[in-house]
Design a protein around this motif. Structure first.
Motif, short mmCIF file in Angstrom:
data_model
loop_
_atom_site.label_atom_id
_atom_site.label_comp_id
_atom_site.label_asym_id
_atom_site.label_seq_id
_atom_site.Cartn_x
_atom_site.Cartn_y
_atom_site.Cartn_z
N LEU A 143 0.83 -1.21 0.00
CA LEU A 143 0.00 0.00 0.00
C LEU A 143 0.86 1.26 0.00
O LEU A 143 0.47 2.30 -0.55
CB LEU A 143 -0.93 0.00 1.21
N ALA A 144 2.04 1.15 0.62
CA ALA A 144 2.95 2.30 0.68
C ALA A 144 3.78 2.43 -0.59
O ALA A 144 4.61 3.34 -0.72
CB ALA A 144 3.86 2.17 1.89
N GLY A 145 3.59 1.52 -1.53
CA GLY A 145 4.32 1.58 -2.78
C GLY A 145 5.72 1.03 -2.69
O GLY A 145 6.54 1.23 -3.59
N ILE A 146 6.03 0.33 -1.58
CA ILE A 146 7.35 -0.28 -1.43
C ILE A 146 7.38 -1.57 -2.22
O ILE A 146 6.48 -2.40 -2.11
CB ILE A 146 7.66 -0.56 0.05
N SER A 147 8.42 -1.73 -3.02
CA SER A 147 8.53 -2.91 -3.87
C SER A 147 8.57 -4.17 -3.03
O SER A 147 9.37 -4.31 -2.12
CB SER A 147 9.79 -2.83 -4.73
N ALA A 148 7.66 -5.09 -3.31
CA ALA A 148 7.64 -6.37 -2.61
C ALA A 148 6.88 -7.38 -3.45
O ALA A 148 5.91 -7.04 -4.11
CB ALA A 148 7.00 -6.24 -1.23
N ASP A 149 7.35 -8.61 -3.44
CA ASP A 149 6.68 -9.68 -4.16
C ASP A 149 5.40 -10.03 -3.40
O ASP A 149 5.47 -10.39 -2.22
CB ASP A 149 7.60 -10.89 -4.25
N PRO A 150 4.22 -9.94 -4.03
CA PRO A 150 2.97 -10.21 -3.32
C PRO A 150 2.82 -11.67 -2.91
O PRO A 150 1.96 -11.98 -2.08
CB PRO A 150 1.89 -9.80 -4.33
N ASP A 151 3.62 -12.54 -3.48
CA ASP A 151 3.48 -13.97 -3.18
C ASP A 151 4.40 -14.42 -2.05
O ASP A 151 4.05 -15.31 -1.27
CB ASP A 151 3.78 -14.80 -4.43
N LEU A 152 5.60 -13.84 -1.95
CA LEU A 152 6.57 -14.30 -0.96
C LEU A 152 6.16 -13.89 0.45
O LEU A 152 5.73 -12.77 0.70
CB LEU A 152 7.95 -13.73 -1.26
N VAL A 153 6.31 -14.82 1.40
CA VAL A 153 6.00 -14.54 2.80
C VAL A 153 7.08 -13.65 3.40
O VAL A 153 6.79 -12.70 4.14
CB VAL A 153 5.86 -15.85 3.60
N PHE A 154 8.35 -13.95 3.08
CA PHE A 154 9.47 -13.18 3.63
C PHE A 154 10.32 -12.62 2.49
O PHE A 154 11.42 -13.10 2.22
CB PHE A 154 10.34 -14.06 4.53
N PRO A 155 9.81 -11.59 1.77
CA PRO A 155 10.57 -11.04 0.65
C PRO A 155 11.62 -10.04 1.13
O PRO A 155 11.55 -9.52 2.25
CB PRO A 155 9.49 -10.32 -0.17
N SER A 156 12.58 -9.76 0.28
CA SER A 156 13.53 -8.69 0.56
C SER A 156 12.84 -7.36 0.28
O SER A 156 11.73 -7.32 -0.26
CB SER A 156 14.77 -8.83 -0.34
N VAL A 157 13.49 -6.26 0.62
CA VAL A 157 12.89 -4.94 0.37
C VAL A 157 12.75 -4.67 -1.12
O VAL A 157 12.00 -3.78 -1.53
CB VAL A 157 13.74 -3.83 1.03
N HIS A 158 13.46 -5.42 -1.93
CA HIS A 158 13.40 -5.25 -3.38
C HIS A 158 12.37 -6.19 -4.02
O HIS A 158 12.25 -6.24 -5.24
CB HIS A 158 14.77 -5.49 -4.01
N GLY A 159 11.66 -6.95 -3.19
CA GLY A 159 10.65 -7.85 -3.72
C GLY A 159 11.20 -9.14 -4.28
O GLY A 159 10.51 -9.86 -4.99
N THR A 160 12.45 -9.44 -3.97
CA THR A 160 13.07 -10.67 -4.46
C THR A 160 13.31 -11.61 -3.28
O THR A 160 12.94 -11.30 -2.14
CB THR A 160 14.41 -10.36 -5.15
N TYR A 161 13.95 -12.75 -3.55
CA TYR A 161 14.25 -13.67 -2.46
C TYR A 161 15.25 -13.04 -1.50
O TYR A 161 16.26 -12.48 -1.91
CB TYR A 161 14.83 -14.98 -3.01
N TRP A 162 14.93 -13.12 -0.23
CA TRP A 162 15.79 -12.58 0.81
C TRP A 162 16.98 -13.51 1.00
O TRP A 162 16.80 -14.73 1.16
CB TRP A 162 15.00 -12.47 2.11
N ILE A 163 18.18 -12.98 0.97
CA ILE A 163 19.39 -13.80 1.04
C ILE A 163 20.04 -13.65 2.41
O ILE A 163 20.30 -12.53 2.86
CB ILE A 163 20.40 -13.39 -0.06
N PRO A 164 20.30 -14.75 3.11
CA PRO A 164 20.92 -14.66 4.45
C PRO A 164 22.41 -14.34 4.39
O PRO A 164 23.26 -15.17 4.70
CB PRO A 164 20.65 -16.05 5.04
N SER A 165 22.72 -13.15 3.94
CA SER A 165 24.11 -12.69 3.89
C SER A 165 24.09 -11.17 3.98
O SER A 165 23.02 -10.55 4.01
CB SER A 165 24.79 -13.13 2.58
N GLY A 166 25.26 -10.54 4.03
CA GLY A 166 25.35 -9.09 4.04
C GLY A 166 24.58 -8.45 5.17
O GLY A 166 24.77 -8.76 6.35
N GLY A 167 23.65 -7.54 4.82
CA GLY A 167 22.87 -6.83 5.82
C GLY A 167 22.03 -7.74 6.68
O GLY A 167 21.81 -7.48 7.87
#
Length: 258
Positions: A143-167
């Protein structure tokens, strides 16, 4: 352990080659098999796990950590979850895929680690609350217009698969420090859950929940006993034998009176 598996596979191939007369003999027989590494899980105590969940709840990692500790699911399984895998009414998660991290960021969801990894996991209490909270956050983000995959339960802020590395890892380690927990890997949350489950419901049920191929696999990881287990065993036997001794003592007393 990986070297041990490589050795066994290579030796099996060379043994087949000798049977087909492609080789005179299997050279692996002259080399000692690498020893398996001794596995020792690093786990949180119940108090540490509770503090971590409470501290993390309002953060981006909160729902993910809560579900990880509640179910013992692998990171790849959690991050591949889609909302059609979640039955909030029944409190069930369908585990049928896992994120496969590729070089260059071409990550994709593929089959689970093994056939036995495909399973249905029940969630109750705080795990269901965590999923409801995550659902609310995902709706708000869209609703806030933040990019997110509507299907993923735990998406990254970019709407892609969240990767357990880096940040992801930096934030996770910071939470561990603030909660006064040891710096364990994210995968060790699975070991923590497995250890708690084994002590609560036994190896067979734990094996099914974790997606192991056989309870013996679960036993090899979580079959170790802690001091509290020895104390529980001692108290149980003391109650059993003590009850018997009480009966014997009563009988002796009666005989003495006679």
């Amino acid at each position: 352990t990986m070297l041990h598996h490589v050795y066994r596979s290579l030796s099996a191939a060379l043994t087949a080659a000798t049977k087909e007369h492609r080789l005179a003999r299997n050279p692996c027989v002259d080399v000692a098999a690498p020893k398996r590494s001794e596995f020792e899980a690093r786990i949180l105590t119940p108090e540490q796990a509770q503090r971590l969940v409470e501290l993390a709840w309002e953060t981006r990692l909160g729902p993910l950590i809560t579900v990880a500790l509640s179910t013992g699911m692998r990171a790849g399984e959690l991050l591949a979850l889609t909302w059609d895998d979640v039955d909030m009414k029944a409190g069930l998660l369908t585990v049928n895929k896992s994120v496969q991290w590729k070089a260059g960021g071409a990550h994709q969801a593929g089959s689970t680690k093994t056939r036995s990894s495909r399973r249905t996991v029940r969630v109750e209490g705080i795990a269901r609350d965590a999923l409801a909270e995550q659902r609310h956050r995902c709706v708000e983000a869209r609703l806030a217009g933040i990019s997110a995959d509507p299907d993923l339960v735990f998406p990254s802020v970019h709407g892609t698969y969240w990767i357990p590395s880096g940040g992801f890892v930096r934030d996770y380690r910071a939470l561990l420090s603030r909660a006064g927990c040891p710096q364990i890997r994210f995968h060790d949350l699975r070991h923590t859950a497995g250890t708690f489950m084994t002590r609560s419901v036994g190896l067979v049920v734990t094996s099914r929940v974790l997606g192991h191929s056989h309870p013996s696999v679960t036993a090899s990881f979580y079959g170790h006993a802690g001091q509290e287990d020895f104390s529980a065993a001692a108290n149980a036997m003391s109650a059993l034998i003590g009850g018997r001794n009480a009966g014997l003592a009563a009988g002796v007393a009666i005989q003495d009176k006679a």
